[in-house]
Design a protein around this motif. Structure first.
Motif, PDB file in Angstrom:
ATOM      1  N   ALA A   1      -0.734  -5.438  -7.888  1.00 41.88           N
ATOM      2  CA  ALA A   1      -1.813  -6.019  -8.686  1.00 41.88           C
ATOM      3  C   ALA A   1      -1.480  -7.449  -9.129  1.00 41.88           C
ATOM      4  O   ALA A   1      -2.386  -8.235  -9.381  1.00 41.88           O
ATOM      5  CB  ALA A   1      -2.106  -5.143  -9.904  1.00 41.88           C
TER       6      ALA A   1
ATOM      7  N   ARG B   1       0.818  -1.230   0.000  1.00 40.32           N
ATOM      8  CA  ARG B   1       0.000   0.000   0.000  1.00 40.32           C
ATOM      9  C   ARG B   1       0.844   1.270   0.000  1.00 40.32           C
ATOM     10  O   ARG B   1       0.304   2.369  -0.085  1.00 40.32           O
ATOM     11  CB  ARG B   1      -0.926   0.008   1.221  1.00 40.32           C
ATOM     12  CG  ARG B   1      -2.035  -1.033   1.167  1.00 40.32           C
ATOM     13  CD  ARG B   1      -3.064  -0.834   2.286  1.00 40.32           C
ATOM     14  NE  ARG B   1      -2.474  -0.812   3.615  1.00 40.32           N
ATOM     15  CZ  ARG B   1      -2.312  -1.877   4.409  1.00 40.32           C
ATOM     16  NH1 ARG B   1      -2.705  -3.071   3.998  1.00 40.32           N
ATOM     17  NH2 ARG B   1      -1.771  -1.758   5.603  1.00 40.32           N
TER      18      ARG B   1
ATOM     19  N   ASP C   1       4.545  -4.303  -8.497  1.00 40.05           N
ATOM     20  CA  ASP C   1       3.136  -3.942  -8.619  1.00 40.05           C
ATOM     21  C   ASP C   1       2.273  -4.906  -7.798  1.00 40.05           C
ATOM     22  O   ASP C   1       2.241  -6.110  -8.097  1.00 40.05           O
ATOM     23  CB  ASP C   1       2.731  -3.988 -10.094  1.00 40.05           C
ATOM     24  CG  ASP C   1       1.294  -3.541 -10.328  1.00 40.05           C
ATOM     25  OD1 ASP C   1       0.568  -3.266  -9.349  1.00 40.05           O
ATOM     26  OD2 ASP C   1       0.907  -3.467 -11.508  1.00 40.05           O
TER      27      ASP C   1
END
Length: 174
Positions: free
Chosen positions: A46, A37, A44
């Protein structure tokens, strides 16, 4: 530790990477959720935080070596010890390496290691977690004159090891 969970993090990278041993289910080395975060994570989030996942080490005679950390002497750097840290003495030798082991024992199992560093800490199931140190022969050449260190995960089935862990190698930046 929490419930049946055991977490392992290196001081220098503990805010970025940790090993999580979740009971008998999910063992992994992952980027911490706090770092994922952050404004500039190392990768990344993701794509997922778990970089290495592996099966829990089975118990043998009521105990298992759950994790090992093996720092080459070229990875050591001068540092101040925090009052909460435990110093593990090592021999300055080219042909041996001091390894820190994390052991787990089933309830009621006697465990009397030669070089106890910490524990036992109890899990919710009554299992106990112990930290010990030992010395093993060093079979690879080390680099010297390093300016930092890197963690090299070791995973059973992918590497010739009994338990997951980190080899800590010296590294020359630049």
């Amino acid at each position: 530790m929490s419930k049946e969970d055991t977490y392992i993090a290196a001081v220098g990278v503990g805010a970025i990477w940790k090993a999580s041993l979740h009971g008998d289910a999910a063992w992994r080395i992952a980027m911490t959720s706090e770092h994922a975060r952050s404004p500039s994570p190392v990768m990344d989030p993701a794509i997922g935080r778990n970089m290495w996942e592996f099966e829990p080490v089975p118990f043998e005679n009521g105990m298992r070596m759950a994790f090992a950390i093996a720092p080459f002497r070229g990875s050591y750097a001068p540092a101040e010890l925090d009052s909460k840290e435990i110093h593990v003495g090592v021999n300055d030798s080219w042909d041996e390496i001091t390894v820190v082991y994390l052991w787990m024992t089933e309830p009621g199992i006697e465990f009397e290691p030669e070089r106890l560093i910490g524990g036992p800490l109890s899990l919710a199931s009554g299992r106990q977690v112990w930290v010990t140190a030992g010395t093993e022969p060093l079979l690879q050449k080390e680099e010297h004159g390093n300016t930092g260190s890197i963690l090299e995960p070791q995973i059973p089935g992918q590497h010739d090891v009994r338990a997951p862990g980190f080899i800590v190698r010296g590294y020359k930046f630049g």
